[in-house]
Design an enzyme around this catalytic site. Structure first.
Site, PDB file in Angstrom:
ATOM      1  N   GLY A 115      10.811  28.963 -31.655  1.00  0.00           N
ATOM      2  CA  GLY A 115      10.655  30.020 -32.642  1.00  0.00           C
ATOM      3  C   GLY A 115       9.843  31.185 -32.116  1.00  0.00           C
ATOM      4  O   GLY A 115       9.081  31.044 -31.158  1.00  0.00           O
ATOM      5  N   VAL A 137       6.668  29.899 -30.448  1.00  0.00           N
ATOM      6  CA  VAL A 137       6.411  28.489 -30.704  1.00  0.00           C
ATOM      7  C   VAL A 137       7.311  27.667 -29.790  1.00  0.00           C
ATOM      8  O   VAL A 137       8.511  27.919 -29.699  1.00  0.00           O
ATOM      9  CB  VAL A 137       6.684  28.113 -32.173  1.00  0.00           C
ATOM     10  CG1 VAL A 137       6.333  26.664 -32.422  1.00  0.00           C
ATOM     11  CG2 VAL A 137       5.901  29.014 -33.110  1.00  0.00           C
ATOM     12  N   ASP A 172      -0.280  33.167 -47.351  1.00  0.00           N
ATOM     13  CA  ASP A 172       1.031  33.534 -46.802  1.00  0.00           C
ATOM     14  C   ASP A 172       2.015  32.386 -46.985  1.00  0.00           C
ATOM     15  O   ASP A 172       2.759  32.017 -46.084  1.00  0.00           O
ATOM     16  CB  ASP A 172       0.905  33.912 -45.325  1.00  0.00           C
ATOM     17  CG  ASP A 172       2.168  34.606 -44.804  1.00  0.00           C
ATOM     18  OD1 ASP A 172       2.960  35.098 -45.643  1.00  0.00           O
ATOM     19  OD2 ASP A 172       2.364  34.658 -43.583  1.00  0.00           O
TER      20      ASP A 172
END
Ligand code: NAG
Length: 501
Positions: free
Chosen positions: A210, A217, A331
């Site tokens: 990612g 990631v 978030d």
């Protein structure tokens, strides 16, 4: 400079004493605390001072000769700028000294500590890491090829590199064992820093899984298990530090919060690589999961209940020495929630979280007004009416986001063969990547919310989900449900529906 000192001390030690003399050191590890506060070793004495979680931690320990690798600059004796000062030495009880507390940021530390370097030192500083990097690269390539071959021969046996196993204190321990030991006997905030460092530096990165706001990631391997590695660009040092700090909040560990393993900053002289290592979940994010699969009623309840449990734990303040502060996520969204193998959720990405200090009723960092993802921002965040002096406001904003996530899940619920395709909340009202202004018009002015279809009323579970969702999305933050309330309601529902969670 500390490293040259370690190096020369090691050389002198080796020349004068050979490798046979036992060395006594002060020791503060859990094992030592049970006995005599000292330990005997054939290697070095170590003392470290860290500043994590706004707390000073002092550790004194023995390091065995076998663990002093690579020679001259052992991993165990490397500090981490801004996080950890370490000193290794080679005479009896020499680690009795107290080290200075590290600076809060490594930048400040570096600038304050640097003396003008001579050309020889400069050369050494530049050439050393480059050489080391080359060697590491070669070793990496070699190991990679070796693994590829091993892989094709035997399907799946011993993928990890055992040649480095002498690096760890207990050879047979898996990561889960290590973390379990530490979190049950220690402060509950995770592995000690030098273990984190060793773990992080022996991970073999496998594939990128990612890309985010802060960097990349990766999936990595450590001792035959998968781990996720979030690599921050060096510009994002602050985010890295903050996220590591939040994850190491005492007693944060929970089955529905992403399990943190290690933070490490590798400074190779020219740039800093910032790593955050955590559990790896192959399903990926809830967003990916819902895009790929529809869910059963049971699946929906499990996802929703586990997400509420995770958020309730995050929000909850636990008092006492083994307590935790209340934390607000700020978030929350389906992309920041992971789906575990057993199809429950783990809340991740705590980089924007804030902690509540209830004794002074303050928040641990100055919260800037509007962070997070615009699509999931609560109305009071969008129109800036949120009371930032009051910690509960942030919790209420989290609940709003949870309500939207519940809508995403419930839409994918497959009951009687009916389910809808995956959509982001407000997909029909705002464009992709909406501006604050566009969101504000829809959410605050027109007071629109995601639609609850009529057919949800014909199934008890969907009816309850719709009701919870509506009560999460009130314009008035204080009127919304609490995470604990949602958790209780969904637990009751899961009992009614006879679901094992
Ligand atoms: C280290 O150990 C020595 C010998 O047992 C003891 O005298 C000394 O106080 C210890 N130092 C610390 C800081 O615990």
């Amino acid at each position: 400079m500390a490293n040259t000192r370690v190096l020369s001390a090691a050389v002198i030690h080796a020349v004068l004493w050979g490798a046979c003399d036992a060395l006594w050191c002060n020791c503060t590890t859990i094992q030592c605390r049970k006995t005599s506060l000292q330990c005997e070793t054939d290697g070095a004495c170590m003392t470290s001072t860290s500043f994590i979680d706004s707390q000073e931690q002092h550790v004194r320990a023995c390091i065995n000769q076998d663990d002093l690798v690579p020679p001259g600059q052992p991993f165990f004796c490397l500090g981490a700028a801004g996080l950890l000062n370490i000193y290794c030495c080679y005479t009896d009880y020499c680690n009795s000294i107290d080290l200075q507390v590290p600076f809060a940021t490594s930048r400040a530390g570096l600038e304050a500590g640097v003396e003008p370097w001579g050309p020889v030192e400069l050369m050494a500083v530049i050439a050393g890491p480059v050489f080391l990097l080359c060697v590491l690269l070669m070793v990496g390539v070699f190991i990679f090829q070796y693994h590829q071959r091993a892989y094709s021969h035997r399907q799946r046996l011993e993928v990890e590199d055992t040649s480095c196993d002498h690096l760890y204190m207990a050879k047979d321990k898996t990561l889960q064992d290590l973390i379990y030991d530490m979190s049950t006997s220690g402060s509950g905030s995770g592995l000690p820093l030098f273990v984190q460092r060793t773990v992080a530096r022996t991970i073999v990165l496998q594939e990128i899984i990612g890309k985010g706001r802060f960097g990349e990631v990766w999936r990595g391997r450590w001792r035959g298990g998968d781990v996720a590695v979030k690599i921050f660009s060096s510009r994002e040092e602050r985010s890295w530090f903050r996220e590591a700090e939040i994850y190491q909040t005492i007693m944060l560990r929970h089955e529905n919060i992403l399990g943190f393993i290690a933070a490490d900053n590798k400074d190779n002289g020219t740039w800093t690589q910032l790593w955050l290592v955590s559990d790896y979940h192959e399903h990926g994010s809830l967003f990916d999961y819902l895009n790929r699969y529809s869910v059963t009623i049971e699946g929906m309840i499990k996802l929703a209940l586990s997400a509420a449990s995770g958020l309730a734990h995050l929000h909850m303040e636990i008092l006492g020495t083994q307590g935790k502060p209340g934390i607000a996520h700020r978030d929350l969204k389906s992309k920041n929630i992971l789906v575990k193998k057993n199809c429950t959720c783990a809340i991740a990405d705590l980089g924007l979280a804030v902690r509540h200090d209830s004794s002074s009723d303050t928040i641990d960092i100055a919260p800037n007004q509007r962070v997070g993802t615009k699509r999931y921002m609560a109305p009071e965040v969008l129109d800036e009416s949120i009371n930032m002096m009051h910690f509960d406001s942030f919790k209420c904003a989290d609940i709003y986001a949870l309500g939207l996530v519940y809508w995403e899940i419930a839409r994918r619920c497959n009951s009687g063969g009916v389910h809808e395709d995956y959509q982001l909340p407000f997909y029909d009202l705002v464009p992709s990547d909406p501006s604050i202004e566009e969101m504000r018009k829809v959410v605050c002015d027109q007071k629109l919310r995601p639609n609850v279809p009529n057919w949800w009323q014909s199934y008890e579970a969907l009816r309850v989900m719709g009701k919870i969702m509506r009560e999460c999305l009130y314009s008035n933050g204080a009127a919304r449900l609490t995470a604990l309330r949602i958790k209780k309601t969904l637990s009751q529902l899961s009992v009614q529906e006879d679901i094992k969670v």
